[in-house]
Design a protein around this motif. Structure first.
Motif, mmCIF file in Angstrom:
data_model
loop_
_atom_site.group_PDB
_atom_site.id
_atom_site.type_symbol
_atom_site.label_atom_id
_atom_site.label_comp_id
_atom_site.label_asym_id
_atom_site.label_seq_id
_atom_site.Cartn_x
_atom_site.Cartn_y
_atom_site.Cartn_z
ATOM 1 N N UNK A 131 0.740 -1.312 -0.077
ATOM 2 C CA UNK A 131 0.246 0.092 -0.027
ATOM 3 C C UNK A 131 0.886 1.198 0.044
ATOM 4 N N UNK A 132 1.974 1.402 0.788
ATOM 5 C CA UNK A 132 2.823 2.407 0.659
ATOM 6 C C UNK A 132 3.254 2.679 -0.711
ATOM 7 N N UNK A 133 3.658 1.791 -1.225
ATOM 8 C CA UNK A 133 4.383 1.887 -2.636
ATOM 9 C C UNK A 133 3.229 2.346 -3.555
ATOM 10 N N UNK A 134 1.840 2.307 -3.181
ATOM 11 C CA UNK A 134 1.113 2.640 -4.292
ATOM 12 C C UNK A 134 0.839 4.227 -3.854
ATOM 13 N N UNK A 135 1.054 4.650 -2.604
ATOM 14 C CA UNK A 135 0.417 5.974 -2.139
ATOM 15 C C UNK A 135 1.504 6.993 -2.770
ATOM 16 N N UNK A 136 0.811 7.957 -3.186
ATOM 17 C CA UNK A 136 1.637 9.313 -3.844
ATOM 18 C C UNK A 136 0.851 10.513 -3.401
ATOM 19 N N UNK A 137 1.645 11.630 -3.582
ATOM 20 C CA UNK A 137 0.936 13.101 -3.143
ATOM 21 C C UNK A 137 1.495 13.293 -1.570
ATOM 22 N N UNK A 138 1.162 14.893 -1.656
ATOM 23 C CA UNK A 138 1.564 15.531 -0.315
ATOM 24 C C UNK A 138 0.368 15.174 0.781
ATOM 25 N N UNK A 139 0.631 15.374 1.986
ATOM 26 C CA UNK A 139 -0.555 15.318 3.113
ATOM 27 C C UNK A 139 -1.671 16.256 2.432
ATOM 28 N N UNK A 140 -2.912 15.766 2.622
ATOM 29 C CA UNK A 140 -4.028 16.419 2.396
ATOM 30 C C UNK A 140 -4.363 16.109 1.105
ATOM 31 N N UNK A 141 -3.678 15.331 0.176
ATOM 32 C CA UNK A 141 -3.955 15.066 -1.129
ATOM 33 C C UNK A 141 -3.448 13.500 -1.390
#
Length: 285
Positions: free
Chosen positions: A179-189
């Protein structure tokens, strides 16, 4: 895990090689997944093997590669991957979910020692008059929702997956890494790396091009091994490839070998170490 890139039309495709053995497996992931879905299988491989997993166009760190998408386009990309890593007649080809269909399309044109389809690969024809987009929404469920949302932070994105009915009872550090590998973008987005337009276009292709998939399946030589999960995408009691569908294809394709991997669902067939060990054993034995 060794990261590499392969030149394809429109840019570069990310691949990762797990293990250092000379015997080679090429692996394609599912419709909203990434190359990290193959880590547990790779870790279960015997000595002498390595697994090359691909971030398909529009997913993972290949998300910026442009369309058009479609499973035939992914199969063409896989051909370039095979050339890049030196795949030959002793190599093995596999795919999970949508990746199994990509593997069938690719394997119809390049000979491998073995082709293993993991909970996918059999044509899923639309019912008469059905709308492909509506069927896609109904089938993928939470996966489509995930692609259209943003999250306050990575922890919130992890919480979404922790609540998924197919993963809630089997959560592990390996799934968290995926899941962490799939996550992108800054906090809030924070969002998924997978492009919604790629997923929708590929899903539509999968649901409407069943004749092309069937033709490819019949051209794979030797005939593939199908590994099925008895439970579905939401951990429901009926799997993605139910017995009646598989029986119809077994009759049409006599060389097709079918095996149900006990006590897993569409996701845990790769994530659960016990199930992943079965997949690894069939890939290499």
């Amino acid at each position: 895990m060794n990261i590499d890139e392969v030149a394809v039309p429109g840019g570069r495709l990310r691949i990762a090689r797990f293990g250092g053995g000379p015997r080679l497996i090429i692996a394609a992931h599912g419709i909203t997944a990434s190359l990290m879905s193959w880590r547990a299988v790779a870790e279960a491989l015997p000595p002498g093997w390595s697994l090359v997993a691909v971030d398909l166009r529009g997913r993972g760190h290949s998300a910026d590669l442009p369309g058009p998408y479609g499973l035939d386009r992914h199969a063409e990309d896989l051909e370039r991957v095979a050339d890049h890593v030196g795949a030959d007649g002793t190599s093995v080809l596999t795919g999970h979910s949508m990746g199994a269909y990509v593997a069938a399309l690719h394997g119809a044109h390049r000979r491998y020692a073995r082709v293993v389809l993991v909970d996918g690969g059999l044509p899923l024809p639309l019912p008469p008059g059905a709308d492909p987009d509506e069927v896609l929404e109904a089938t993928l469920g939470p996966a489509i929702v995930r692609l259209s949302q943003t999250y306050p932070n990575v922890d919130a994105y992890l919480d979404f997956f922790r609540a998924h009915p197919a993963l809630a009872d089997d959560w592990s550090p390996l799934i968290e890494e995926y899941v962490r590998y799939d996550a992108t973008g800054p906090d809030g987005a924070v969002r998924s790396r997978a492009r919604e337009d790629a997923v929708r276009q590929d899903g539509r292709w999968l649901l409407t091009e069943h004749e092309a998939i069937g033709t490819a399946l019949k051209a794979v030589d030797p005939a593939p091994l199908l590994l099925r999960a008895p439970r579905g995408l939401l951990n429901q009691d009926v799997g993605m490839l139910p017995d009646d569908l598989t029986a119809r294809w077994a009759a049409e394709l006599p060389g097709l070998r079918d095996e149900v991997v006990p006590d897993c669902n569409h996701y845990t067939i790769l994530f659960d170490p016990r199930c992943a060990a079965v997949v690894a054993a069939r890939l290499t034995g």
